[in-house]
Write a protein that holds these residues in place. Structure first.
Motif, PDB file in Angstrom:
ATOM      1  N   GLU A  63       0.827  -1.201   0.000  1.00  0.00           N
ATOM      2  CA  GLU A  63       0.000   0.000   0.000  1.00  0.00           C
ATOM      3  C   GLU A  63       0.864   1.254   0.000  1.00  0.00           C
ATOM      4  O   GLU A  63       0.628   2.195  -0.765  1.00  0.00           O
ATOM      5  N   ALA A  66       2.949   1.641  -3.319  1.00  0.00           N
ATOM      6  CA  ALA A  66       2.100   2.129  -4.403  1.00  0.00           C
ATOM      7  C   ALA A  66       1.887   3.633  -4.288  1.00  0.00           C
ATOM      8  O   ALA A  66       1.930   4.367  -5.288  1.00  0.00           O
ATOM      9  N   ARG A  67       1.673   4.109  -3.068  1.00  0.00           N
ATOM     10  CA  ARG A  67       1.469   5.544  -2.854  1.00  0.00           C
ATOM     11  C   ARG A  67       2.701   6.335  -3.292  1.00  0.00           C
ATOM     12  O   ARG A  67       2.598   7.375  -3.953  1.00  0.00           O
ATOM     13  N   ARG A  71       0.634   5.352  -7.710  1.00  0.00           N
ATOM     14  CA  ARG A  71      -0.328   4.408  -8.269  1.00  0.00           C
ATOM     15  C   ARG A  71      -1.254   3.901  -7.179  1.00  0.00           C
ATOM     16  O   ARG A  71      -0.955   4.025  -5.992  1.00  0.00           O
ATOM     17  N   THR A  72      -2.346   3.282  -7.603  1.00  0.00           N
ATOM     18  CA  THR A  72      -3.167   2.566  -6.641  1.00  0.00           C
ATOM     19  C   THR A  72      -2.460   1.257  -6.302  1.00  0.00           C
ATOM     20  O   THR A  72      -1.636   0.763  -7.091  1.00  0.00           O
ATOM     21  N   PRO A  73      -2.768   0.661  -5.141  1.00  0.00           N
ATOM     22  CA  PRO A  73      -2.146  -0.635  -4.832  1.00  0.00           C
ATOM     23  C   PRO A  73      -2.412  -1.685  -5.899  1.00  0.00           C
ATOM     24  O   PRO A  73      -1.531  -2.482  -6.226  1.00  0.00           O
ATOM     25  N   GLY A  74      -3.611  -1.680  -6.459  1.00  0.00           N
ATOM     26  CA  GLY A  74      -3.933  -2.661  -7.492  1.00  0.00           C
ATOM     27  C   GLY A  74      -3.091  -2.470  -8.742  1.00  0.00           C
ATOM     28  O   GLY A  74      -2.605  -3.437  -9.339  1.00  0.00           O
ATOM     29  N   GLU A  75      -2.912  -1.221  -9.160  1.00  0.00           N
ATOM     30  CA  GLU A  75      -2.082  -0.940 -10.335  1.00  0.00           C
ATOM     31  C   GLU A  75      -0.632  -1.338 -10.081  1.00  0.00           C
ATOM     32  O   GLU A  75       0.028  -1.930 -10.946  1.00  0.00           O
ATOM     33  N   THR A 102      -4.711 -11.193  -5.416  1.00  0.00           N
ATOM     34  CA  THR A 102      -5.761 -10.199  -5.640  1.00  0.00           C
ATOM     35  C   THR A 102      -6.892 -10.757  -6.495  1.00  0.00           C
ATOM     36  O   THR A 102      -7.868 -10.052  -6.758  1.00  0.00           O
ATOM     37  N   TRP A 214      -5.498  -2.379   2.468  1.00  0.00           N
ATOM     38  CA  TRP A 214      -5.116  -3.149   1.287  1.00  0.00           C
ATOM     39  C   TRP A 214      -4.927  -4.627   1.668  1.00  0.00           C
ATOM     40  O   TRP A 214      -3.852  -5.074   2.011  1.00  0.00           O
TER      41      TRP A 214
END
Length: 738
Positions: A63, A66-67, A71-75, A102, A214
């Protein structure tokens, strides 16, 4: 609960799922290549084999990463997972399934497992206040400001509501299981460490988090997310369809579970050998049949690790020397289960010596001569001599020896045996010299010799190629086709290794045209690979928008002994600590040096003890001269590398009353130390004891033996009797004291 016997009809093996905090490196490739080689051999033996790999994509560290990347965590997770899958496909690995944590199928299975554990009374709600290392996803005992015992970074204070798993209820059950299934954990060092850990007592385990989002929501209480280790370990069953109502998923799970082998990095052994079996016992699910731990891949004087920046990417080797060169080096150079050292120099030497000048040169010589003298058609061999009978007997022994060593995961020994046959075949060819006709030999006799020798050498190559296929799949396919044997992949599907025996190459078989196999690596190969790695690192920095934030270095591992050139890999997230809420707070203690697996303590206040009463009418005494203290700096202290080791062998040295010869295990290597404690310790009582050694002391010789290190001990008056330093807590081998 007992372990069922290994089924000969199907085989399920898994890699660890790799944490997506950064791109894959050679350590990840090593574990996956080992699994791929095993899977290929099993299939070629007619065994229905399911090979699983994948990525672990949840947790606070992802998490935050990604920040930082915008990006988002998913990306972020999707991009790194694609790197792993792309590399495995680029290396032509034969996995059946790639699981991402995921995915909906995994989320469904994890929630089903969590609900099952809760419904069966093994999960309860509590709370935790203490220290946490986000980088390693690790609970740490100690007050605010305590550094992480693994990476050295300062921990964060967290206070949150959690769900806890009743791990403490499984201490006896696990020990009974280990006793009933002695082959469950390997190597032996892993088995000893795990059993010692469980005997030391198990505390309940935190299996949810509420301070970030996340992760997979806890069913029925979605402010909680399932802790990454329960989430990640469940992949081995969710990938098969656990928790699904689909009949096909249920059939796959029934077919392949329990797993025959989880192949992991040694640093996550406890989670696979303690927590995972306990989860499965609690859920009423059969346990896996075995867990096999590989060692660490050491590079640049330390364990290959993304946080250290001393990584090598598999793509670099593939680009310069090819994927098979990497596969051969890792399995030949590294005794499985031990640490080993990777270097570009050693890689090129092994490639040129064994592949280019050895197997590749042998194939080239024989195929070219069959074309030159017999138009590319295998001639009939007649008039066999002792030399041919001897080579045939050697090949038959090699088939058995290779299979026995490979199936015992002694890949290095298997390849040694096979390359002995390569050398013997090459020697047979050279001794008979079919390209050279002595004046006294008739044309007819020379023709017969050429036919006999080349047919025999080609048959030996066919046997060698069949056996080496799981390790050199691309190269073996080329040679198999050159020998006129068709598609080796199709042969493997038809279980050709069940029928491998001398005599399979028939006279009249038409060879395909010669083709280069292993072009010799030029002198600049090492420089080219180093340059590629430097450019890769530069590209990563530029993509991040500048220089990376410097990280506090983790404790440095020592390189393995020269004969053990590497092993490993590790999933980059660290083991999670077990926690247990306590109704009565206890004083927080300073963490012991290199301590791990400590339960968090609640913060408390302390009361100072009353001062001792001063003596009455003390006489004036002239102050004694004070000797000036000699201080050292923190840099001076940092030069001394103190590490935890376990005594494996202890014996007296003849004619040396004071010396004992010890063999100690540091987790990543074994070494010999001579210690002057023979007058104070009985050798047999030292075996199994965990001690502290100075690991970076220059070697010295005593009594003709080399000592590589020094024991740490207190010196007691009046005669300086030594008392060896030790620990009350269970501390992993190789842990550095700081």
């Amino acid at each position: 609960m007992t372990n069922s016997a290994l089924s000969p009809e199907r085989f399920y093996l898994t890699t660890p799922i790799y944490y997506v905090n950064a791109r894959p490196h050679l350590g990840h490739a090593y574990s996956t290549i080992v699994c791929d080689a095993i899977a290929r051999r099993k299939r070629a033996l007619g065994i229905d084999t399911w090979f699983l790999t994948g990525t672990d994509e949840h947790g606070q560290k992802i998490e935050r990463s990604a920040r930082l990347a915008g990006r988002t965590p998913g990306e972020f997770a999707t991009a790194i997972a694609a790197e792993f899958r792309g590399l495995w496909d680029g290396l032509s690995l034969s996995y059946n399934d790639f699981i991402r944590t995921t995915e909906d199928r995994h989320k469904r299975g994890v929630q089903h497992l969590f609900a099952t554990l809760r419904d069966r009374g093994y999960i309860y709600k509590g709370s935790y206040t203490g220290q946490y290392c986000v980088s390693d996803e690790l609970y740490v005992d100690g007050p605010p400001g305590t550094p992480c015992p693994d990476c050295g970074r300062i921990t964060e204070t967290v206070s949150e509501e959690n769900y806890f798993f009743k791990l403490s209820a499984f201490e006896r059950k696990l020990l009974e299981f280990y006793e009933a299934n002695p082959g469950f954990m390997q190597p032996e060092s892993t088995r000893r460490e795990v059993i010692s850990f469980v005997r030391g007592g198990l505390k309940d385990l935190s299996v949810s988090r509420t301070s970030f989002s996340w992760g997979i929501p806890v069913p029925g209480d979605e402010k909680h997310v399932v802790y990454v280790w329960l989430d990640a370990l469940a992949n081995y069953i969710t990938a098969l369809g656990y928790g699904s109502d689909d009949p096909a998923d249920k059939a796959r799970f029934a077919r392949y579970w329990p797993a025959d082998m989880h192949l992991i990095g040694k640093e996550i052994s406890r989670f696979h050998c303690v927590y995972w079996p306990a989860f499965l016992m609690a859920a009423g699910i059969p346990l896996p049949r075995s867990v096999r731990a590989n060692g660490w891949l050491l590079f640049d004087q330390g364990k290959m690790s993304k946080s250290r920046g001393n990584i090598v990417r598999a793509e670099t080797v593939q680009q310069v020397l090819g994927a098979d060169a990497l596969r051969y080096f890792l399995l030949r150079e590294i005794p499985f289960g031990q640490d080993g050292t990777f270097s570009f120099d050693a890689l090129v030497q092994r490639y040129n010596g064994d592949l280019a000048n050895g197997y590749g040169n042998l194939v080239s010589r024989v195929v070219n001569m069959v074309f030159k003298y017999f138009g590319g058609v295998v001639p009939p061999a007649s008039g066999l001599t002792t030399a041919e009978v001897t080579l045939q007997a050697s090949a038959t022994r090699t088939i058995a020896a290779f299979g026995e060593a490979f199936d015992a995961m002694e890949f290095s020994d298997a390849l040694k045996a096979l390359w002995a046959l390569v050398a013997e075949t090459d020697g047979y060819l050279t001794a008979n010299a079919p390209w050279k006709k002595p004046p006294e030999r008739s044309e007819a006799d020379h023709y017969q010799l050429q036919a006999r020798v080349l047919a025999t050498a080609a048959e030996a190559i066919r046997v060698i190629t069949a056996l080496v296929y799981p390790i050199l799949p691309e190269s073996a396919a080329k040679v198999w086709a050159q020998l006129g044997q068709g598609d080796i992949t199709e042969a493997a599907r038809n279980a050709f290794l069940t029928q491998i025996a001398w005599g399979g190459l028939q006279a009249g078989t038409k060879f395909m045209g010669p083709a280069p196999l292993f072009p010799r690596a030029e002198k600049d190969a090492v420089e080219r690979m180093v340059a590629i790695e430097e450019q890769n690192n530069k590209s990563v920095i530029e993509a991040a928008g500048g220089a990376p934030v410097p990280e506090q270095p983790a404790p440095k591992a020592q390189p393995a002994a020269p004969q053990n050139s590497e092993s490993t890999k590790k999933a980059e997230k660290k083991p999670m600590e077990e926690t247990k809420p306590t109704p009565t707070p206890e004083p927080a203690a300073e963490p012991a040096a290199a301590s791990v697996q400590a339960a968090p303590a609640a913060p408390t206040s302390t009361v100072a003890a009353p001062a001792a009463e001063a003596p009455a009418a003390a006489e004036a005494v002239a102050p004694a001269p004070v000797e000036e203290k000699q201080y050292i700096t923190i840099d001076d202290f940092a030069k001394v590398e103190l590490r935890v080791a376990q005594v494996l062998v202890a014996e007296r040295i003849p004619k040396a009353d004071k010396l004992l010869r010890l063999e100690v295990d540091l987790g990543y290597e074994k070494r010999q130390i001579l210690a002057g404690i023979a007058q104070y310790y009985e050798p047999e009582k030292l075996i199994g004891r965990r001690i502290v050694i100075v690991a970076n002391l220059a070697p010295r010789k005593m009594r003709g033996l080399e000592s590589n290190g020094m024991l740490l001990a207190a010196s007691l008056p009046p005669d300086g009797a030594p008392v060896l330093a030790g620990f009350l807590e269970d501390v992993p081998l190789g842990a550095r004291l700081k």
